[in-house]
Write an enzyme that holds these catalytic residues in place. Structure first.
Site, PDB file in Angstrom:
ATOM      1  N   SER A 316       0.670  -1.209   0.089  1.00  0.00           N
ATOM      2  CA  SER A 316       0.122  -0.005   0.003  1.00  0.00           C
ATOM      3  C   SER A 316       0.867   1.146  -0.207  1.00  0.00           C
ATOM      4  O   SER A 316       2.073   1.130   0.337  1.00  0.00           O
ATOM      5  CB  SER A 316      -0.945   0.149   1.279  1.00  0.00           C
ATOM      6  OG  SER A 316      -0.207   0.364   2.534  1.00  0.00           O
ATOM      7  N   ASP A 317       0.493   2.315  -0.545  1.00  0.00           N
ATOM      8  CA  ASP A 317       1.056   3.519  -0.155  1.00  0.00           C
ATOM      9  C   ASP A 317       0.679   3.796   1.177  1.00  0.00           C
ATOM     10  O   ASP A 317      -0.085   3.104   2.036  1.00  0.00           O
ATOM     11  CB  ASP A 317       0.405   4.764  -1.041  1.00  0.00           C
ATOM     12  CG  ASP A 317       1.291   5.971  -1.346  1.00  0.00           C
ATOM     13  OD1 ASP A 317       2.195   6.027  -0.474  1.00  0.00           O
ATOM     14  OD2 ASP A 317       0.924   6.756  -2.331  1.00  0.00           O
ATOM     15  N   ALA A 318       1.386   4.919   1.858  1.00  0.00           N
ATOM     16  CA  ALA A 318       1.459   5.145   3.390  1.00  0.00           C
ATOM     17  C   ALA A 318      -0.157   5.224   3.703  1.00  0.00           C
ATOM     18  O   ALA A 318      -0.929   6.211   3.320  1.00  0.00           O
ATOM     19  CB  ALA A 318       2.153   6.278   3.710  1.00  0.00           C
ATOM     20  N   LEU A 319      -0.384   4.502   4.813  1.00  0.00           N
ATOM     21  CA  LEU A 319      -1.746   4.372   5.333  1.00  0.00           C
ATOM     22  C   LEU A 319      -2.111   5.601   6.154  1.00  0.00           C
ATOM     23  O   LEU A 319      -3.332   5.923   6.392  1.00  0.00           O
ATOM     24  CB  LEU A 319      -2.008   3.052   5.770  1.00  0.00           C
ATOM     25  CG  LEU A 319      -2.159   1.937   4.872  1.00  0.00           C
ATOM     26  CD1 LEU A 319      -2.408   0.624   5.748  1.00  0.00           C
ATOM     27  CD2 LEU A 319      -3.199   1.919   3.880  1.00  0.00           C
TER      28      LEU A 319
END
Length: 625
Positions: A316-319
């Site tokens: 994921s991209d940064a959550l």
């Protein structure tokens, strides 16, 4: 011994999943821990439990025992490093060595993913004085017509070599987003081009360059962040194009790169694509919203895995970015992205104080309980862990002492050869456009340079003086447009040639009449435009230097005789001596020593041209973009 434990743990979980044997909660937590990468940008060991974690601003440059224990006890999968963590080669090597030593003590014995965002250009984390920064992806794209994928491959291998010598093994680059929106606030010059085929060719070459040096590269941001007006760091963008356009433009580079080379990691985008997945998810406010790609099984599993055939790691991209964090709790974000098919959740929770570690352990407990109750989710964890363990097998190696690693790093980091590549890219990427015929600069005697920062203006002035017999003066935009009569300048009046540089900004107002005060305070673009207008009124030859996005041409095409595009202003200090490959390249072109050979990899004239007093801007004489 640890290697065997990791393999046995994987085998045990797979057997338990396939045969329906009783499931081990501890074993499941181990697998989930491997599926998470945290940042340790700051940490305050004495901060009170009730204090706001955002108030902690103590950078982690050496690994505290409490964080080492957390890595070991939770089987954490990885750490992402930021500029705050990175000071000198010795310090960085000591930190990455200690991080891996902590991971060796975990029950899985798997090494950490130690990752970074080192794209080059606008997105770099390593200190410039110790590393090679480069001019960024759009600069690489500007060299494509003349040099093909040469610079993409050189940049990739150089970045990979420097990261590897510091103990970093994952780079979240390159971006293969197609920048089809000139107002994109987050991708823009981070894109190679606005053409999918060019993006794919250069993205694949840069990825191969990195991975040949032993670095796991990451293509991002799937299914594409190139046509948004919202930055997913601060909001939740939506792309409303039909499916055919999304597949042919946004997703096409991913498809091509996956076919051309061995992609080990793909990063998701926090963007809604209702034409790909219109299903909804309930956010933390009880509202049903269209699933962002990061939380969409239809997009990540249906399109990326099944349609495109990707078998590597989805991260994921940064959550903690607002595109997710504003709508979901950390637990909700992690569970939803895992169920969508993500292998690794990046930065789901901040670790800034001891209480945050407790929150992280609670997150692991809760997620494991949810997963163990759902057979399909439980089986998916096993498959995901297997993918992670397989990739990590290539990272296993002995950990030499810091002094040995430092000796190697000193030979590699920002070496003369690497700096030469950096300078060559800066030069080869410069694009020159002229409004009509290029002015004859052979009779120039006096030159005045105005840039946003006075030190940049002075540096370019110095470089021009070294290459010519010109008398060159310099000033900053703020100084040049301040005072009682901000738009009259004695230096401009005396100059034959006026050079004005600026970063990308839209004008506050298209009206450039110097006798009319703007309705709002002047930004840099207004200041630059007014100076160029003044110089034109006085009959001076004018050069506009774009230090960032090429889309700024819309503001300045009618106000300058020559436009030079650099895409990124790279500079650094070697001791007290300042170096700027970008400005040296500009000096070469303006002085006539070198002809600009770059071609714009995007069409900069998407948006409406600014109305310029005195008539429409003249046509552009340039290579066809």
């Amino acid at each position: 011994m640890k290697r065997k434990i990791g393999a046995l743990a994987l085998l045990a979980l797979m057997v338990a999943t396939w045969l329906g044997y009783p499931k081990s909660d501890n074993l499941l937590k181990q697998q989930i821990g491997q599926k998470i990468i945290l940042d340790i940008r700051y940490f305050c060991p004495d901060m009170d439990e009730d204090a706001d974690s955002d108030d902690c601003k103590t950078p982690v440059t050496h690994l505290p025992d409490i964080l080492a224990d957390t890595i070991r006890d939770t089987n954490l999968g990885g750490i992402i490093l930021f500029a705050e963590n990175l000071e000198t080669p010795r310090q960085i090597i000591r930190l990455t060595t200690d991080l891996q030593q902590a991971a060796r003590g975990s029950s899985s014995g798997l090494p950490l993913f130690i990752s970074i965002d080192q794209e080059g250009g606008n997105v770099v984390r390593l200190p410039n004085e110790y590393s090679t920064t480069f001019s960024g992806n759009m600069a690489v794209g500007a060299t494509y017509a003349q040099h093909g994928d040469k610079f993409a491959r050189l940049v990739g291998s150089t970045l990979g070599r420097e990261l590897r010598t510091l103990g970093i093994n994952v780079n979240h680059a390159p971006s293969v987003d197609v920048n089809s929106n000139p107002d994109n606030p987050v991708i823009n010059v981070r894109a190679f081009s606005d053409r999918p085929e060019t993006v794919a060719q250069l993205g694949a070459a840069m990825l191969e360059g990195m991975q040949q040096e032993g670095i796991i590269g990451t293509i991002k941001h799937f299914p594409g962040h190139g046509d948004t007006r919202v930055d997913s760091h601060s909001g939740l963008p939506v792309v409303t194009h039909d499916k055919a356009r999304i597949m042919s433009t946004d997703i096409e580079p991913f498809r091509r790169v996956l076919q051309q080379t061995n992609v080990q990691m793909v990063m998701t985008a926090h963007i809604q694509f209702p034409q790909l997945d219109s299903s909804t998810v309930v956010n933390k406010y009880g509202q049903a919203i269209v699933r962002p790609a990061t939380l969409s099984r239809e997009i990540l599993t249906g399109v990326l895995r099944n349609k495109l055939g990707f078998e590597g790691l989805i991260i994921s991209d940064a959550l903690d970015m607002d595109g997710i964090a504003n709508f979901f709790t950390p637990v909700e974000a992690v569970i939803n992205t895992f169920e969508a098919g993500t292998d690794i959740a990046l930065m789901p929770i901040q670790i800034r104080k001891p209480a945050d570690i407790k929150s992280f352990r609670n997150l692991l407990d809760y997620v494991s309980k949810r997963m163990i109750e759902e057979p399909e989710a439980y089986a998916q964890i096993a498959r995901s862990y297997q993918r992670i363990a397989t990739v990590k097998e290539q990272l296993r190696s002995s950990i030499p002492d810091v002094d040995s690693k430092l000796a190697s790093a000193e030979e590699i980091l920002a070496s003369a050869g690497h700096r030469a590549i950096e300078q060559a890219l800066a030069q080869a990427s410069l694009v020159e456009w002229s409004s009509g015929d290029r002015p004859d600069l052979s009779r120039v005697n006096r030159v005045h340079v105005v840039f946003p920062r006075e030190e940049d203006a002075a540096y370019l002035a110095q470089q021009l003086a070294q290459r010519t017999r010109w008398q060159v003066t310099s000033d900053s935009l703020r100084n040049a447009t301040s005072g009682e009569n901000p738009y009259s300048g004695a230096a401009i009046a005396q100059a034959d040639l006026v050079i004005v540089g600026n970063n990308y900004q839209q004008l506050n107002s298209p009206a450039l009449n110097r006798d009319t005060a703007p309705a709002v305070p002047l930004n840099r673009a207004d200041r630059a435009a007014r100076l160029l207008k003044l110089a034109g009124d006085k009959g001076k030859t004018r050069v506009y230097v774009s230090l960032g996005s090429p889309y700024s041409i819309d503001n300045f095409i009618g106000l300058s005789d020559i436009q030079i595009f650099t895409f990124n202003e790279v500079s650094y200090h070697l001791g007290a001596l300042r170096q700027s490959p970008t400005l040296e390249a500009v000096a070469n072109v303006v002085s006539g020593r070198v002809a600009a050979e770059g071609q714009l990899p995007v069409n900069p004239l998407h948006s409406q041209l600014v109305e310029v007093p005195g008539g429409q801007p003249p046509g552009i004489r340039a290579a066809q973009p």
